[in-house]
Design an enzyme around this catalytic site. Structure first.
Site, short mmCIF file in Angstrom:
data_model
loop_
_atom_site.label_atom_id
_atom_site.label_comp_id
_atom_site.label_asym_id
_atom_site.label_seq_id
_atom_site.Cartn_x
_atom_site.Cartn_y
_atom_site.Cartn_z
N SER A 198 -9.91 -0.03 7.15
CA SER A 198 -9.33 -0.18 6.16
C SER A 198 -8.83 -1.45 5.48
O SER A 198 -8.28 -1.37 4.32
CB SER A 198 -8.28 1.16 6.03
OG SER A 198 -9.02 2.35 6.21
N SER A 211 -9.67 2.24 3.26
CA SER A 211 -8.78 2.77 2.46
C SER A 211 -7.75 2.07 1.43
O SER A 211 -7.31 2.73 0.47
CB SER A 211 -7.98 3.91 3.17
OG SER A 211 -6.99 3.28 3.86
N LYS A 218 0.73 -1.20 0.08
CA LYS A 218 0.19 0.08 -0.08
C LYS A 218 0.72 1.34 0.10
O LYS A 218 1.90 1.40 0.61
CB LYS A 218 -0.74 0.00 1.39
CG LYS A 218 -2.04 1.09 1.32
CD LYS A 218 -3.03 0.89 2.48
CE LYS A 218 -3.82 2.03 2.71
NZ LYS A 218 -4.59 2.06 3.94
#
Lengths: 519, 481
Positions: free
Chosen positions: A176, A152, A77
């Protein structure tokens, strides 16, 4: 010979061990797939570095055989700092930021032999539940490109779900990891707060942020966790508890189902668990209703100060020709941050201000303690808690956010209703697939006591031995993907093998756009 | 003016002399080229985290013990938010509600030797900011983050200082204490100690406090004194002309010798303090306290008492010697080596201090080791050398080093006390100075001094002057009879 598009890490390790494929071949193939994909799940692809690392991995495998994650392609990420590779947090503010150091998680996974193919898209500064708050544009859900992948960590979830990588790192502050894992039909683990080092993970809300893995099975989550966890002297909040053991046999557990959660969606899962010999008890988490409000106050308060360092002075976006210091600050931040980030900075600043601190921040902290106590009390009588991961399946892009800011942001915040309580309590929790509704995956959440990852993963592993929801995949043309259930295949993607870097504009998408499967 | 009295409280910022910063591993040394001692944590790059330096905590505990304050079993750090270019995170890590030390006191000594106890409100740990450099950058501001993250102990006094003089004594007492404790190098010109002063004035006898102002960032004893004097006068002028003192933050302009309202981004109405989630609460254990107690050196007050009561020094000497802990350390060693504290005190305050001042030497690196000074004193006492020889020998030791006994031997400096040898010298002096001899005999006894001097000169300074005088008098009276 290649391994399947949707191969797990275990499949890949077996193939590398038996030399039916090489790390370079694996990396090449997946880099091509990433280039051909138009999910927009990657912000940065590291083709050269990845192929070089894969070459090294093949040499290692040739002399020592395959161990650890040697040769396994993964993605990070874009919230994890990577030395020499830009780390953007999907923000204009950091769109050109190249960190001089690696996050501890990045170092650990590299040391374990994993090959980083690139950095995945996300909501800006990890603030969002749909991956629509990205400076680099929204990510599509591989099951239906008109829908969001969740957020997210939407880029990581979509990339794993679409078989671009077998696993990816992600972070979870209020859901997330779990929410996008659920919406994309994959497995995602948020470890206990403190289990995985936060060093080098760009901070959103320091007391809640926790890095964790996303993968195609609970077994893979366990393997990845082994190579991410551990005490880090660079992170004062990282726990010195030793590695997660592998000793729970995962039978005869008492599973609690909170009456405050709308648990009908996990009824089938609960029945399966009962069949596996586990007990089912109703429990109460009485302060659940306050959790989301408390979360948004605490997280925004912390974020408002964590993001103060982006001032245009030392790094990050800097406004052109500022007339004075105020102008430098105001314009650098106004231009560098997106709407949701600004909203949270304002919310957090307000909650910490003189005259409001007691009414908001202090009260939210009190509620947080009560939510935590709810769980501690519940774990007196149950071993694990089963709950839905999300209130709905993947919703359509634009359904909850509008570019003109006309939508009520709290509707989006309510997406986190089932994931936020465990975050506030610092508990480990995972989401694994447990069904398909109208062609879209549904996730179930399991929550364990602090540092109870072994028990958590054991139950998930036994559930996945009994079911095949985690093996369902979105239909992808031109691959060896397995077909989903009969209602699947609404989304078809004609993959084109192109060279990496040629961009992913050549795909056609068709979407039947099923009605939102809100449960 | 006698109608008014001033009330002053000081917030002193003491830089702790840890090797590395309070939340990072970067070095704290002063004077390096800009931004060469700032690591990723000090620059507040995305993703970095603070890790508390245990040495800073230990030093704060030592201070707390020395001032007899309460050391919190559990304390924590807070974020203090404001935007300024030399504050990299946009917040300073400090301690608001739970400081490491609460209460305690410092005893300051008045002119007349009496002491006044000044109570401390608290002492807390925090990080220093960087520096904004406004010169040399043609209309731009340079940012040097070398200092960012240097540990500070902020020592807050109660508003119990009644005058600039008292404030100065308090600040000096604190300066001596933190240097004695070895927790601060005390270099004011490098910013190692700075203070903010709160000042108000009121009618003498009033029990209510007037509105106060705060003067920021006073970094020398002289500026503290001048700034307070100016501000007190300014406030009195305002009140006497019927105005009201406005609560504000001021800067002292040393060039113009005046205080001025501060403008700048370092000031905020609301610092939005809240507990820093990156740091765990600090737990101070019994064993940490015991360890700190064991390292606690003799404190200045106790030292002074010992000098007077055990070593027999005068109060003046004791005070002189204890102002600077390094001087005291040197004196202690010289006194021990010589076995003669009084003589050692005279030497330290006399020749040694003069040379230290002249050569701008540090008391920690006096070229004449205390052991050599002790030996020198011993040799005077046992009559081996004269005081005069000792003074010149001290200069030799200072300039070239060496050992006292070896130098006495190799340079033939040993004092001559042998009567026959001195008698021979006396004879020669009498023979060579018939006129003066005549004068002494006719009763002008002060000319005797001249003859003694001649004899000393003839001996190369080595003759024992008392013996010379005795033998001269004997010889002259003998001749007369």
């Amino acid at each position: 010979m290649t391994v399947g598009r949707f191969a797990t890490i275990e499949d890949i390790r077996a193939a590398l061990k038996s030399k039916t494929t090489s790390a370079v071949e694996l990396a090449r193939e997946r880099l091509d797939r990433i280039a051909a994909s138009d999910l927009n799940s990657f912000v940065t692809v590291c083709e050269e570095d990845a192929l070089a690392a894969a070459g090294e991995a093949d040499k290692r495998i040739a002399c020592q055989g395959q161990t650890g994650l040697v040769g396994v392609p993964i993605a990070h990420k874009d919230v994890f700092c990577t030395a020499g590779v830009r780390t953007t947090c999907a923000s204009r503010m950091l769109s050109e930021f190249v960190p001089p150091y690696d996050a501890t998680v990045v170092t650990k996974l590299r040391d374990s032999g994993a090959i980083m193919l690139g950095k995945t898209n996300m909501d800006e500064f990890a603030m969002g539940s749909s991956n629509e708050n990205s400076y680099f544009g929204p990510v599509s859900n591989p099951w239906d490109a008109t829908r969001v992948p969740g957020g997210s960590s939407g880029g990581s979830a979509a990339a794993v779900a679409a078989g671009l990588v077998p696993a990816a790192t992600a972070t979870d502050t209020g859901g997330s990891i779990r929410q996008p894992a659920a919406l994309c039909g994959i497995s995602g683990l948020k470890p206990t707060y403190g289990r995985v080092s936060r060093y080098g993970m760009v901070a959103f809300a320091s007391s809640l942020d926790q890095g964790g893995p996303m993968a195609r099975s609970a077994e893979d989550l366990r393997l990845l966790l082994q190579h991410m966890e551990g005490h880090d002297p660079l992170d004062s909040t990282s726990a010195d508890v030793g590695p997660t053991p592998h000793e729970t046999d995962g039978t005869g557990l008492r599973i609690g189902i909170p009456r405050e959660y709308f648990a009908a969606t996990v009824d089938d899962a609960a029945a399966i668990l009962e069949r596996l010999g586990h007990g089912r008890l109703e429990i109460s988490l009485p302060h659940t209703a306050y959790a989301t409000a408390a979360y948004y106050v605490v997280a925004s308060a912390e974020a408002s100060t964590n993001l103060s360092r982006y001032d245009g002075v030392r790094f990050g976006h800097r406004a052109e020709s500022p007339v004075d210091l105020d102008d430098l600050y105001a314009r650098s931040r106004s231009e560098g941050f997106g709407a949701e980030v600004k909203r949270r900075i304002l919310t957090g600043t307000y909650a910490l201000s003189i005259g409001y601190y007691d009414a908001y921040y202090r009260k939210a902290q009190r509620l947080r303690r009560l939510v935590r106590q709810d769980f501690l009390d519940a774990f007196e009588t149950v071993d694990l808690i089963l709950a839905p991961s999300t209130p709905s399946t993947a919703f359509e892009k634009g359904a909850l956010v509008a570019p003109d800011e006309t939508k009520d942001p709290t509707v989006m915040y309510a997406q986190d209703v089932y994931t936020v309580p465990a975050s506030l309590a610092g508990l480990p929790a995972l989401s694994i697939p447990c069904g398909i509704v109208d062609g879209l995956p549904v996730g179930m959440q399991i929550i364990a006591p602090h540092f109870g990852e072994d028990r958590l993963l054991s139950l998930a592993e036994s559930f996945q031995r009994e079911t095949d929801w985690h093996q369902r995949t979105p239909a992808v043309h031109g691959t060896n993907a397995r077909a989903s259930d009969t209602s699947g295949g609404r989304y078809s993607m004609e993959g084109r093998r192109g060279s990496a870097g040629s961009g992913g504009g050549a795909q056609r998408m068709q979407s039947a756009g099923p009605a939102m499967g809100r449960s | 003016m006698s109608d008014w009295e001033s009330v002053i409280g000081l917030e002193a910022h003491v830089q702790l002399k840890t090797r590395t910063k309070i939340f990072s591993g970067a070095p704290t040394a002063f004077g390096a080229p800009p931004n060469t001692q700032a690591c990723a944590v000090d620059l507040a790059l995305p993703g970095v985290l603070p890790v508390l330096n245990g040495e800073a905590v230990r030093m704060a505990i030592v201070f707390g013990l020395a001032v007899e304050g309460d050391i919190a079993e559990r304390c924590r750090f807070d974020r203090k938010s404001y935007f300024y270019p030399d504050l990299p995170k946009g917040y300073q890590i400090s301690q608001l509600d739970e400081p490491i030390v609460t209460g305690g006191h410092l005893d300051i000594e008045n002119e007349d030797g009496s002491t006044k106890r000044i109570r401390l409100t608290r002492a807390h740990l925090e990080e220093d900011a960087g520096k904004s450099l406004h010169e040399d950058y043609q209309g731009k501001t340079g940012i040097d983050l070398n200092r960012a993250g240097t540990p500070l102990l902020e020592v807050v006094s109660e508003p119990e200082l009644a005058s600039p003089e008292e404030a100065g004594r308090y600040f000096r007492t604190l300066h001596t204490l933190v240097r004695t404790l070895g927790i601060c190098d005390g270099n004011l010109n490098e910013g190692s100690m700075r203070c903010d002063a709160n000042i108000s004035v009121r009618q003498r006898g009033s029990t209510e406090l007037g509105e106060r102002t705060e003067i920021k960032n006073l970094n020398s004893f002289r500026f503290l004194d001048k700034a307070l004097a100016f501000e007190i006068e300014r406030q009195i002028d305002v009140l006497e002309s019927g105005g009201r003192v406005e609560r504000q933050t001021l800067l002292y302009d040393a060039e113009r010798d005046e205080t001025r309202p501060m403008r700048g981004k370092e000031l905020s109405d609301d610092y939005r303090y809240f507990p820093d989630p990156d740091l765990l609460p600090v737990m101070v254990t019994e064993s940490m306290l015991d360890e700190a107690r064991a390292t606690l050196p003799e404190l200045p007050t106790a030292k002074r008492r010992r000098y007077v009561e055990e070593l027999g020094l005068t109060d003046y000497d004791a005070r002189w010697l204890t102002v600077d802990p390094d001087t005291a350390t040197y004196f202690d060693a010289a006194a021990a080596a010589s076995g003669q504290p009084k003589a050692a005190a005279n030497w330290v305050m006399g020749d040694v201090a003069a040379a230290v001042r002249r050569e701008e030497a540090a008391w920690t690196r006096v070229p004449v080791p205390a052991a050599q000074l002790g030996k020198l004193i011993k040799r005077i006492e046992d009559g081996s050398i004269s005081g005069k020889i000792a003074k010149s020998l001290f200069q030799t030791l200072w300039n070239d080093g060496g050992d006292v006994d070896e130098l006495i031997g190799s340079r033939g400096l040993k004092q001559v006390s042998d009567s026959d040898e001195i008698a021979a010298i006396v004879r020669r002096v009498i023979d060579a100075n018939p006129a003066q001899v005549e004068q002494v005999r006719s009763g002008k006894t002060r000319v005797l001094g001249f003859l003694v001097g001649q004899a000393m000169k003839a001996s190369g300074g080595k003759a024992n002057p008392r013996r010379v005088s005795e033998l001269l008098q004997e010889a002259l009276s003998g001749d007369a009879s």
